[in-house]
Design a protein around this motif. Structure first.
Motif, PDB file in Angstrom:
ATOM      1  N   PRO A   1       0.815  -1.302   0.073  1.00 17.56           N
ATOM      2  CA  PRO A   1      -0.104   0.007   0.001  1.00 17.56           C
ATOM      3  C   PRO A   1       0.854   1.113  -0.037  1.00 17.56           C
ATOM      4  N   MET A   2       2.217   1.449   0.477  1.00 14.62           N
ATOM      5  CA  MET A   2       3.054   2.400   0.372  1.00 14.62           C
ATOM      6  C   MET A   2       3.622   2.668  -0.964  1.00 14.62           C
ATOM      7  N   GLU A   3       3.471   1.548  -1.866  1.00 10.65           N
ATOM      8  CA  GLU A   3       4.088   1.780  -3.219  1.00 10.65           C
ATOM      9  C   GLU A   3       3.145   0.899  -4.182  1.00 10.65           C
ATOM     10  N   SER A   4       2.696   1.598  -5.121  1.00 20.32           N
ATOM     11  CA  SER A   4       1.741   0.932  -6.057  1.00 20.32           C
ATOM     12  C   SER A   4       2.708   0.729  -7.390  1.00 20.32           C
ATOM     13  N   VAL A   5       2.185  -0.322  -8.229  1.00 18.85           N
ATOM     14  CA  VAL A   5       3.055  -0.603  -9.394  1.00 18.85           C
ATOM     15  C   VAL A   5       3.148   0.283 -10.440  1.00 18.85           C
ATOM     16  N   ASP A   6       2.562   1.432 -10.087  1.00 16.63           N
ATOM     17  CA  ASP A   6       3.111   2.642 -11.183  1.00 16.63           C
ATOM     18  C   ASP A   6       3.401   3.811 -10.379  1.00 16.63           C
ATOM     19  N   GLY A   7       3.790   3.574  -9.140  1.00 12.06           N
ATOM     20  CA  GLY A   7       4.400   4.633  -8.300  1.00 12.06           C
ATOM     21  C   GLY A   7       5.865   4.795  -8.881  1.00 12.06           C
ATOM     22  N   PRO A   8       6.400   5.898  -8.434  1.00 13.96           N
ATOM     23  CA  PRO A   8       7.791   6.380  -8.898  1.00 13.96           C
ATOM     24  C   PRO A   8       8.871   5.431  -8.533  1.00 13.96           C
TER      25      PRO A   8
ATOM     26  N   GLY B   1      19.124  -6.402  -6.731  1.00 14.09           N
ATOM     27  CA  GLY B   1      20.533  -5.788  -7.258  1.00 14.09           C
ATOM     28  C   GLY B   1      20.736  -4.625  -7.438  1.00 14.09           C
ATOM     29  N   TRP B   2      19.779  -3.626  -6.945  1.00 15.80           N
ATOM     30  CA  TRP B   2      19.649  -2.228  -6.980  1.00 15.80           C
ATOM     31  C   TRP B   2      21.002  -1.616  -6.581  1.00 15.80           C
ATOM     32  N   VAL B   3      21.530  -2.162  -5.247  1.00 16.75           N
ATOM     33  CA  VAL B   3      22.644  -1.289  -4.702  1.00 16.75           C
ATOM     34  C   VAL B   3      24.081  -2.013  -5.278  1.00 16.75           C
ATOM     35  N   ALA B   4      23.707  -3.040  -6.123  1.00 14.15           N
ATOM     36  CA  ALA B   4      25.222  -3.622  -6.790  1.00 14.15           C
ATOM     37  C   ALA B   4      25.677  -2.643  -7.885  1.00 14.15           C
ATOM     38  N   GLY B   5      24.940  -1.991  -8.297  1.00 17.24           N
ATOM     39  CA  GLY B   5      25.323  -0.930  -9.390  1.00 17.24           C
ATOM     40  C   GLY B   5      24.621  -0.593 -10.500  1.00 17.24           C
ATOM     41  N   MET B   6      25.221  -0.088 -11.473  1.00 19.75           N
ATOM     42  CA  MET B   6      24.332   0.472 -12.483  1.00 19.75           C
ATOM     43  C   MET B   6      24.065  -0.659 -13.410  1.00 19.75           C
ATOM     44  N   THR B   7      22.685  -0.834 -14.010  1.00 19.25           N
ATOM     45  CA  THR B   7      22.614  -1.803 -14.951  1.00 19.25           C
ATOM     46  C   THR B   7      22.781  -1.402 -16.288  1.00 19.25           C
ATOM     47  N   TYR B   8      22.437  -2.238 -17.409  1.00 19.77           N
ATOM     48  CA  TYR B   8      22.712  -2.095 -18.726  1.00 19.77           C
ATOM     49  C   TYR B   8      21.487  -1.026 -19.290  1.00 19.77           C
ATOM     50  N   LYS B   9      20.262  -1.413 -18.772  1.00 21.99           N
ATOM     51  CA  LYS B   9      19.032  -0.426 -18.964  1.00 21.99           C
ATOM     52  C   LYS B   9      19.409   1.023 -18.558  1.00 21.99           C
ATOM     53  N   THR B  10      19.835   1.286 -17.203  1.00 23.55           N
ATOM     54  CA  THR B  10      20.066   2.533 -16.928  1.00 23.55           C
ATOM     55  C   THR B  10      21.314   3.032 -17.682  1.00 23.55           C
ATOM     56  N   MET B  11      22.410   2.424 -18.207  1.00 20.13           N
ATOM     57  CA  MET B  11      23.255   2.641 -18.826  1.00 20.13           C
ATOM     58  C   MET B  11      22.686   3.212 -20.265  1.00 20.13           C
TER      59      MET B  11
ATOM     60  N   ILE C   1      11.145   3.519 -11.369  1.00 19.64           N
ATOM     61  CA  ILE C   1      12.567   3.332 -11.535  1.00 19.64           C
ATOM     62  C   ILE C   1      13.128   2.104 -11.527  1.00 19.64           C
ATOM     63  N   SER C   2      12.518   1.054 -10.571  1.00 17.50           N
ATOM     64  CA  SER C   2      13.181  -0.158 -10.251  1.00 17.50           C
ATOM     65  C   SER C   2      13.477  -1.111 -11.405  1.00 17.50           C
ATOM     66  N   VAL C   3      12.333  -0.914 -12.421  1.00 15.95           N
ATOM     67  CA  VAL C   3      12.522  -1.528 -13.790  1.00 15.95           C
ATOM     68  C   VAL C   3      13.810  -1.378 -14.392  1.00 15.95           C
ATOM     69  N   GLN C   4      14.164  -0.052 -14.046  1.00 13.79           N
ATOM     70  CA  GLN C   4      15.592   0.357 -15.022  1.00 13.79           C
ATOM     71  C   GLN C   4      16.688   0.076 -13.938  1.00 13.79           C
ATOM     72  N   ALA C   5      16.463   0.171 -12.730  1.00  9.35           N
ATOM     73  CA  ALA C   5      17.724   0.300 -11.930  1.00  9.35           C
ATOM     74  C   ALA C   5      18.152  -0.916 -11.315  1.00  9.35           C
ATOM     75  N   THR C   6      17.135  -2.014 -11.254  1.00  3.83           N
ATOM     76  CA  THR C   6      17.327  -3.196 -10.477  1.00  3.83           C
ATOM     77  C   THR C   6      18.110  -4.149 -11.699  1.00  3.83           C
ATOM     78  N   ALA C   7      18.919  -4.996 -10.968  1.00  2.57           N
ATOM     79  CA  ALA C   7      19.288  -6.267 -11.788  1.00  2.57           C
ATOM     80  C   ALA C   7      18.364  -7.165 -12.524  1.00  2.57           C
ATOM     81  N   LEU C   8      17.275  -7.463 -11.708  1.00  2.00           N
ATOM     82  CA  LEU C   8      16.110  -8.291 -11.811  1.00  2.00           C
ATOM     83  C   LEU C   8      14.882  -7.501 -12.564  1.00  2.00           C
TER      84      LEU C   8
END
Length: 249
Positions: A182-189, A234-244, A193-200
């Motif tokens: 309830p604190m974060e919906s699927v269309d929340g910011p 894997g967010w904290v692991a580093g920059m993903t290909y998608k982010t790059m 962002i996690s779609v781009q920023a996480t390894a998964l």
């Protein structure tokens, strides 16, 4: 292995989000579950968990809830200090200090009081699990209070592990990334962002999180203490290909 059947597990913030998912999980695994929350919820009422209402930032209310929980069925084996809040706050120069106070009261003081009072109502050899956050390691421009508060949770986790080790009580932290609640919906910011920023390449569901708490609650993790397990895709692991690709395109 990794059985929690018969253990008495107390979870703060158990009426919604990760806390509610933990309540349901431990009940399904045969544990006796006690939820502590400011208010109940219909979803919690539908479970077999025992509820004690308390504000985790109120010393008297939380200590009484822990005492009553122990009196109702015996000492506790697992305590999960999970209650937490996040509030929008803006930039430093525009910040409302009342937001900082509210966030710290729940996220820092609530965990502090849990660590202060829970051990006296626990069996030796038990497990305390604090909910941290990947935000303690990697933050966003206007997440100051939340990130600092969760950094404090990790510091308290390490200190408490040193204090309680002689009783065999382990103290660890689980640090989720973005979780759909309830604190974060699927269309929340954060979720977007996690779609781009996480390894998964996705935010977590609560089912992705509960297994780590289960592991730390079980006796097989008896030599793990003072540790943090990040469950952040894997967010904290580093920059993903998608982010790059996004930045360089």
């Amino acid at each position: 292995m990794f059985e929690v059947k018969g253990k008495r597990v107390l979870i703060t913030g158990g009426a919604s989000g990760i806390g509610l998912a933990l309540v349901k999980h431990f009940l399904a695994e045969g544990a006796c579950v006690i939820a502590v929350d400011l208010h109940g919820s219909d979803a919690l009422t539908e479970t077999d968990a025992e509820l004690f209402t308390a504000d985790v930032s109120d010393e008297t209310e939380l200590s009484v809830a822990l005492e009553r929980a122990a009196e109702s069925g015996g000492k506790l084996d697992v305590v999960i200090n999970n209650a937490g809040i996040a509030l929008p706050e803006g930039r430093f120069e525009d910040a409302d200090l009342s937001i900082l106070e509210k966030v710290f009261n729940v996220n820092v003081k609530g965990v502090y009081l849990g660590l202060k009072y829970a051990p006296r109502y626990m069996n030796d050899g038990g497990s305390i699990i604090n909910t941290g956050s990947a935000a303690a390691h990697i933050t966003m421009p206007e997440y100051t209070s939340y990130s600092v508060s969760k950094s404090g949770v990790l510091a308290m986790t390490r200190t408490a592990s040193l204090q309680l080790g002689s009783r065999g009580i382990r103290v660890n932290a689980v640090s989720p990334g973005t979780v759909l609640t309830p604190m974060e919906s699927v269309d929340g910011p954060e979720a977007r962002i996690s779609v781009q920023a996480t390894a998964l390449e996705r935010p977590a569901n609560t089912d992705d999180i509960v297994g780590v708490y289960h592991f730390l609650a079980a006796d097989e993790s008896r030599y793990i203490t003072g540790s943090e397990i990040r469950v952040d895709g894997g967010w904290v692991a580093g920059m993903t290909y998608k982010t790059m690709d996004k930045v360089l395109s």
